[in-house]
Write an enzyme that holds these catalytic residues in place. Structure first.
Site, PDB file in Angstrom:
ATOM      1  CG  HIS A   1      -7.012  -6.006 -30.158  1.00 52.90           C
ATOM      2  ND1 HIS A   1      -5.791  -7.322 -29.790  1.00 52.90           N
ATOM      3  CD2 HIS A   1      -8.050  -7.076 -31.270  1.00 52.90           C
ATOM      4  CE1 HIS A   1      -6.750  -8.265 -29.466  1.00 52.90           C
ATOM      5  NE2 HIS A   1      -7.392  -8.201 -30.473  1.00 52.90           N
TER       6      HIS A   1
ATOM      7  NE  ARG B   1      -5.879 -13.571 -29.261  1.00 53.92           N
ATOM      8  CZ  ARG B   1      -6.912 -12.936 -29.417  1.00 53.92           C
ATOM      9  NH1 ARG B   1      -7.397 -12.919 -30.436  1.00 53.92           N
ATOM     10  NH2 ARG B   1      -8.532 -13.591 -28.963  1.00 53.92           N
TER      11      ARG B   1
END
Length: 312
Positions: free
Chosen positions: A275, A227
């Site tokens: 991502h 993250r």
């Protein structure tokens, strides 16, 4: 049984059709605002509060490996999901293999000094470089859960010194395990490549900061596959400028999509992907969800349930 499904970007028709085939007799429907009809299970990604609020569900399945979006909403709206309702995440479902591909390819890219050769190419310089000693190219994996163990497994055959760090000690072949805050400095000392696969919890936000980076080996590398909130981006950029870090490979960011004016875009020693390190593979995910729901209906033991206190 009745199953409600919500994902803002998935092909809902495919998921509903395939889930219905995998769970004969189940009535699967796409949840839309105003739908307050009964449901036994909910399959969600970034669900609106009203989708889950007040429902007497048997379980909720997050359609990804992370559940931080649901847990963060629960902090503001604890009534959204009763504590007694189990929350599950996708433990692997094809993500492990994708993480292996990403991590191994990038580690080898750095180890074979392809980053340096690309820099030399821009200068039109023909210059063979000395190899890095394999025994000194220590790889440390922050986070030793399902995905962390998969990455370690894929790197093991390449002969690099491998270590992992997690909340509790692990036992993986060929991997030295460190556990708890008191062993973090020992884990960092001598680590040349730091791969982050930590869960997103209150304790891990901002963990990759100036202090942590300073404990790595000089000219080390950072790969963030977990993250964006784990990394203090200003500290990362400062470490790159000082030479403490030689390079970074980032798949996640503090804000996504990453704003065009963010300094990471322009930095020559930062490589980036949007991502995509490991995405949900529908066939594998549906197989896991259908199997787990069938086990729950039979009262059998299942895997993948989230400990809400730990955050994963």
């Amino acid at each position: 049984m009745d199953i409600i499904f919500y994902h803002p970007t998935f092909d809902n028709a495919y998921w509903i059709k395939t889930l219905s085939a995998a769970l004969p007799g189940a009535r699967v429907r796409e949840w839309k605002r105003g739908d307050n009809e009964p449901a036994d299970y909910a399959l969600v990604w970034h669900p609106p509060v009203e989708m889950l609020q007040g429902r007497n569900l048997k379980a909720v399945f997050a359609l990804g490996a992370g559940v931080d979006s649901i847990l963060s909403k629960l902090k503001a709206h604890p009534e959204m999901l009763a504590e007694s309702i189990p929350l599950f995440r996708l433990e692997d479902t094809g993500m492990g293999q994708q993480m292996q591909e990403y991590a191994v390819s990038q580690v080898l890219h750095w180890f074979r000094r392809f980053d340096d050769y690309q820099a030399l190419k821009k200068q039109a310089r023909w210059e063979p470089l000395a190899d890095y000693p394999r025994e000194e190219f220590t790889i440390g994996i922050l986070g030793a859960g399902v995905l962390g163990s998969k990455v370690a497994e894929a790197l093991a055959p390449w002969g690099f010194p491998l270590r992992c760090w997690s909340r509790t000690r692990k036992s993986y072949p060929g991997v030295t395990s460190f556990a708890g805050k008191e062993e973090l400095p020992q884990f960092l000392q001598g680590t040349r490549v730091l791969i982050n696969l930590l869960p997103n919890t209150a304790e891990t936000v901002g963990i990759i900061n100036k202090d942590l980076i300073s404990q790595l080996a000089d000219n080390s590398y950072l790969m963030n596959l977990a993250r964006g909130v784990h990394v203090v981006e200003a500290d990362l950029l400062a470490a790159l400028e000082s030479g403490k870090l030689k390079g970074a490979m980032l798949d996640v960011y503090s804000k996504e999509p990453l704003p065009a004016d963010n300094a990471l875009w322009a930095h020559p020693r930062v490589a980036m992907t949007p991502h995509i390190a490991a995405v949900t593979r529908p066939a594998e995910a549906i197989d896991y969800i259908a199997r787990t729901i069938s086990q729950l209906e039979k009262g059998e033991q299942v895997t993948g349930q989230v400990d809400r206190q730990r955050g994963y």
